[in-house]
Design a protein around this motif. Structure first.
Motif, mmCIF file in Angstrom:
data_model
loop_
_atom_site.group_PDB
_atom_site.id
_atom_site.type_symbol
_atom_site.label_atom_id
_atom_site.label_comp_id
_atom_site.label_asym_id
_atom_site.label_seq_id
_atom_site.Cartn_x
_atom_site.Cartn_y
_atom_site.Cartn_z
ATOM 1 N N VAL A 13 0.818 -1.213 0.000
ATOM 2 C CA VAL A 13 0.000 0.000 0.000
ATOM 3 C C VAL A 13 0.846 1.255 0.000
ATOM 4 O O VAL A 13 0.357 2.341 -0.279
ATOM 5 N N GLU A 14 2.121 1.113 0.273
ATOM 6 C CA GLU A 14 2.966 2.299 0.435
ATOM 7 C C GLU A 14 2.936 3.248 -0.754
ATOM 8 O O GLU A 14 2.752 4.456 -0.584
ATOM 9 N N PRO A 15 3.114 2.777 -2.013
ATOM 10 C CA PRO A 15 3.161 3.705 -3.127
ATOM 11 C C PRO A 15 1.875 4.490 -3.314
ATOM 12 O O PRO A 15 1.901 5.579 -3.867
ATOM 13 N N ASP A 16 0.706 3.925 -2.921
ATOM 14 C CA ASP A 16 -0.571 4.588 -3.148
ATOM 15 C C ASP A 16 -1.157 5.164 -1.875
ATOM 16 O O ASP A 16 -2.301 5.600 -1.853
ATOM 17 N N ALA A 17 -0.407 5.114 -0.781
ATOM 18 C CA ALA A 17 -0.908 5.627 0.489
ATOM 19 C C ALA A 17 -1.185 7.116 0.382
ATOM 20 O O ALA A 17 -0.500 7.847 -0.330
ATOM 21 N N SER A 18 -2.198 7.569 1.136
ATOM 22 C CA SER A 18 -2.614 8.967 1.045
ATOM 23 C C SER A 18 -1.498 9.930 1.415
ATOM 24 O O SER A 18 -1.330 10.978 0.784
ATOM 25 N N LEU A 19 -0.716 9.608 2.450
ATOM 26 C CA LEU A 19 0.347 10.510 2.874
ATOM 27 C C LEU A 19 1.433 10.611 1.801
ATOM 28 O O LEU A 19 1.928 11.703 1.512
ATOM 29 N N SER A 20 1.832 9.472 1.237
ATOM 30 C CA SER A 20 2.837 9.494 0.177
ATOM 31 C C SER A 20 2.342 10.278 -1.020
ATOM 32 O O SER A 20 3.080 11.047 -1.638
ATOM 33 N N ASP A 21 1.053 10.081 -1.363
ATOM 34 C CA ASP A 21 0.478 10.796 -2.499
ATOM 35 C C ASP A 21 0.410 12.290 -2.219
ATOM 36 O O ASP A 21 0.679 13.116 -3.099
ATOM 37 N N ALA A 22 0.074 12.662 -0.979
ATOM 38 C CA ALA A 22 0.006 14.083 -0.620
ATOM 39 C C ALA A 22 1.370 14.746 -0.780
ATOM 40 O O ALA A 22 1.475 15.865 -1.303
ATOM 41 N N ALA A 23 2.422 14.059 -0.329
ATOM 42 C CA ALA A 23 3.776 14.604 -0.480
ATOM 43 C C ALA A 23 4.156 14.722 -1.949
ATOM 44 O O ALA A 23 4.755 15.717 -2.379
ATOM 45 N N LEU A 24 3.820 13.692 -2.733
ATOM 46 C CA LEU A 24 4.125 13.714 -4.166
ATOM 47 C C LEU A 24 3.440 14.897 -4.842
ATOM 48 O O LEU A 24 4.059 15.607 -5.658
ATOM 49 N N GLN A 25 2.184 15.127 -4.498
ATOM 50 C CA GLN A 25 1.445 16.247 -5.098
ATOM 51 C C GLN A 25 2.023 17.588 -4.666
ATOM 52 O O GLN A 25 2.132 18.517 -5.467
ATOM 53 N N PHE A 68 5.184 18.362 -3.657
ATOM 54 C CA PHE A 68 6.461 18.644 -4.314
ATOM 55 C C PHE A 68 6.297 18.800 -5.829
ATOM 56 O O PHE A 68 7.193 19.318 -6.494
ATOM 57 N N GLY A 69 5.146 18.367 -6.350
ATOM 58 C CA GLY A 69 4.875 18.554 -7.773
ATOM 59 C C GLY A 69 4.170 19.858 -8.084
ATOM 60 O O GLY A 69 3.812 20.114 -9.235
ATOM 61 N N GLY A 70 3.946 20.683 -7.044
ATOM 62 C CA GLY A 70 3.351 21.998 -7.272
ATOM 63 C C GLY A 70 1.836 21.971 -7.428
ATOM 64 O O GLY A 70 1.267 22.842 -8.085
ATOM 65 N N ARG A 71 1.169 20.979 -6.793
ATOM 66 C CA ARG A 71 -0.290 20.860 -6.914
ATOM 67 C C ARG A 71 -0.914 20.954 -5.511
ATOM 68 O O ARG A 71 -1.146 19.922 -4.852
ATOM 69 N N PRO A 72 -1.158 22.178 -5.038
ATOM 70 C CA PRO A 72 -1.638 22.369 -3.660
ATOM 71 C C PRO A 72 -3.004 21.741 -3.389
ATOM 72 O O PRO A 72 -3.219 21.176 -2.309
ATOM 73 N N GLY A 73 -3.938 21.820 -4.347
ATOM 74 C CA GLY A 73 -5.269 21.260 -4.141
ATOM 75 C C GLY A 73 -5.237 19.755 -3.894
ATOM 76 O O GLY A 73 -5.738 19.277 -2.858
ATOM 77 N N PRO A 74 -4.671 18.965 -4.811
ATOM 78 C CA PRO A 74 -4.569 17.515 -4.582
ATOM 79 C C PRO A 74 -3.755 17.163 -3.341
ATOM 80 O O PRO A 74 -4.059 16.181 -2.663
ATOM 81 N N ALA A 75 -2.712 17.953 -3.035
ATOM 82 C CA ALA A 75 -1.904 17.685 -1.842
ATOM 83 C C ALA A 75 -2.747 17.846 -0.584
ATOM 84 O O ALA A 75 -2.713 17.005 0.331
ATOM 85 N N GLN A 76 -3.515 18.921 -0.544
ATOM 86 C CA GLN A 76 -4.371 19.177 0.621
ATOM 87 C C GLN A 76 -5.452 18.101 0.746
ATOM 88 O O GLN A 76 -5.727 17.611 1.848
ATOM 89 N N ALA A 77 -6.035 17.710 -0.391
ATOM 90 C CA ALA A 77 -7.081 16.682 -0.374
ATOM 91 C C ALA A 77 -6.517 15.341 0.088
ATOM 92 O O ALA A 77 -7.146 14.629 0.881
ATOM 93 N N GLY A 78 -5.321 14.991 -0.398
ATOM 94 C CA GLY A 78 -4.694 13.732 0.005
ATOM 95 C C GLY A 78 -4.386 13.711 1.489
ATOM 96 O O GLY A 78 -4.553 12.683 2.159
ATOM 97 N N LEU A 79 -3.936 14.855 2.000
ATOM 98 C CA LEU A 79 -3.601 14.933 3.420
ATOM 99 C C LEU A 79 -4.857 14.783 4.279
ATOM 100 O O LEU A 79 -4.854 14.045 5.279
ATOM 101 N N ARG A 80 -5.929 15.459 3.896
ATOM 102 C CA ARG A 80 -7.168 15.378 4.679
ATOM 103 C C ARG A 80 -7.758 13.968 4.605
ATOM 104 O O ARG A 80 -8.351 13.481 5.582
#
Length: 350
Positions: free
Chosen positions: A218-230, A232-244
């Motif tokens: 589950v690590e590659p698709d985990a919400s926290l990992s995805d939030a960090a990926l978003q 550092f990729g310059g996508r604040p909306g998806p990063a915030q959604a992934g974190l929440r």
């Protein structure tokens, strides 16, 4: 003098020979270099922030004013105890290489304060480096090269770290986990720490390959990992959604900040490997990047250079401390960190 075998290096770092006045620790794995330097420095003086007995210099300090190094090495202890002069070198210019080599030679021979210890940290030094030659030749100095850890060393490190948290892996699970680890000490320790959290620190549990796969799968698709990926990729909306989403799933703000630190470490590792001649795909694999994220990570690494990563690392460290402080709005701190990272990424062109 050269120290090459792991047992003799470990013995020296923990109990340095008083006759040795200078140590040059270098290698491609800067996390490994920093870790070994930290052990040695603490063997010299337990308080590395002691302003009276500890001096820290960088290549910029020496390049701008060579006399700073001589002043640091000739200074005497004002409060008792052994003096420590620590030099952290990044991009080593020929002039700095020669200046530090000259200081190592004089100090190894007792030309400065003989009670002071000089510890130099650097990227891998070539055979033509004056600093490396001097450290390996002088009787009062040592040269230590930090190579990537062998599989057996990584397995030992994993067992010891998990045992400290009173958890473990079966033999098959350990082999599987070690095979997946990136070969940089800083990233390794982060991954081992995450595994310990997954197993449950202090639980006394030893998990097998089947349970380990739940963590690895589950690590590659985990919400926290995805939030960090978003982020550092310059996508604040998806990063915030992934974190929440991660918070809704029960994840903690401490792990959210650690996930950002892990992502930063991988980008840093890619940068360093490519600067040392590795190909893009080779660097991504060595940094432990999941293959589905390889293209995105390499895109980010082209924009996030080391200077920019060092700047955001201060924010990550500050957030890490704040989320562990009682009474602080920890989820808000983690969210603000990811939004700050995403904003920086957008300014870098991502």
């Amino acid at each position: 003098m050269i120290l090459a075998k792991r047992p003799e290096i470990d013995r020296f770092l923990k109990a340095p020979d008083p006759a040795i006045r200078a140590a040059v620790i270098h290698g491609k794995d800067r996390s490994g270099v920093a870790e070994r330097a930290e052990i040695l420095c603490r063997a010299i003086t337990p308080d590395l922030n002691d302003p009276f007995n500890v001096t820290v210099l960088t290549d910029s300090d020496i390049d701008s004013e060579e006399s700073k190094l001589e002043e640091a090495l000739t200074a005497m202890s004002l409060m008792g105890g052994r003096r420590l002069v620590r030099i952290r070198l990044s991009a080593l210019k020929p002039g700095v290489d020669k200046a530090v080599a000259a200081a190592v030679k004089i100090h190894a021979e007792g030309g400065y304060n003989p009670d002071a210890m000089l510890v130099v940290e650097a990227d891998q030094l070539g055979r033509d480096s004056a600093l490396r030659k001097t450290a390996e030749k002088e009787a009062g100095a040592v040269g230590i090269v930090c190579y990537e850890d062998e599989t057996g060393d990584v397995a030992r490190m994993t067992r010891e770290a998990l045992a400290a948290d009173k958890v473990g892996l079966t033999a098959d699970a350990l082999d599987r986990f070690v095979a997946r680890l990136p070969r940089e000490r800083g990233l390794m320790r982060q991954e081992i720490e995450r595994l310990a959290l997954f197993i449950g620190p202090g639980s006394g549990r030893t998990i097998d390959s089947e349970l380990l796969d739940q963590h690895l799968g589950v690590e590659p698709d985990a919400s926290l990992s995805d939030a960090a990926l978003q982020a550092f990729g310059g996508r604040p909306g998806p990063a915030q959604a992934g974190l929440r989403r991660a918070f809704a799933e029960g994840e903690s703000s401490v792990l959210a900040v650690r996930s950002a630190a892990l992502h930063l470490g991988r980008l840093r590792r890619i940068n360093i490997l490519q600067a040392n001649g590795a190909g893009a795909k080779e660097a991504a694999k060595a940094a432990g990047v999941f293959w589905k994220q390889e293209a995105e990570m390499l895109r980010q690494a082209r924009a996030w250079r080391l200077e920019a990563l060092d700047e955001v690392l201060d924010s990550v460290n500050t957030a890490d401390v704040a989320t562990k402080t009682t009474g602080m709005p920890d989820q808000l701190i983690a969210e603000r960190l990811l939004l700050e990272i995403a904003g920086r990424a957008k300014r870098l062109g991502l």
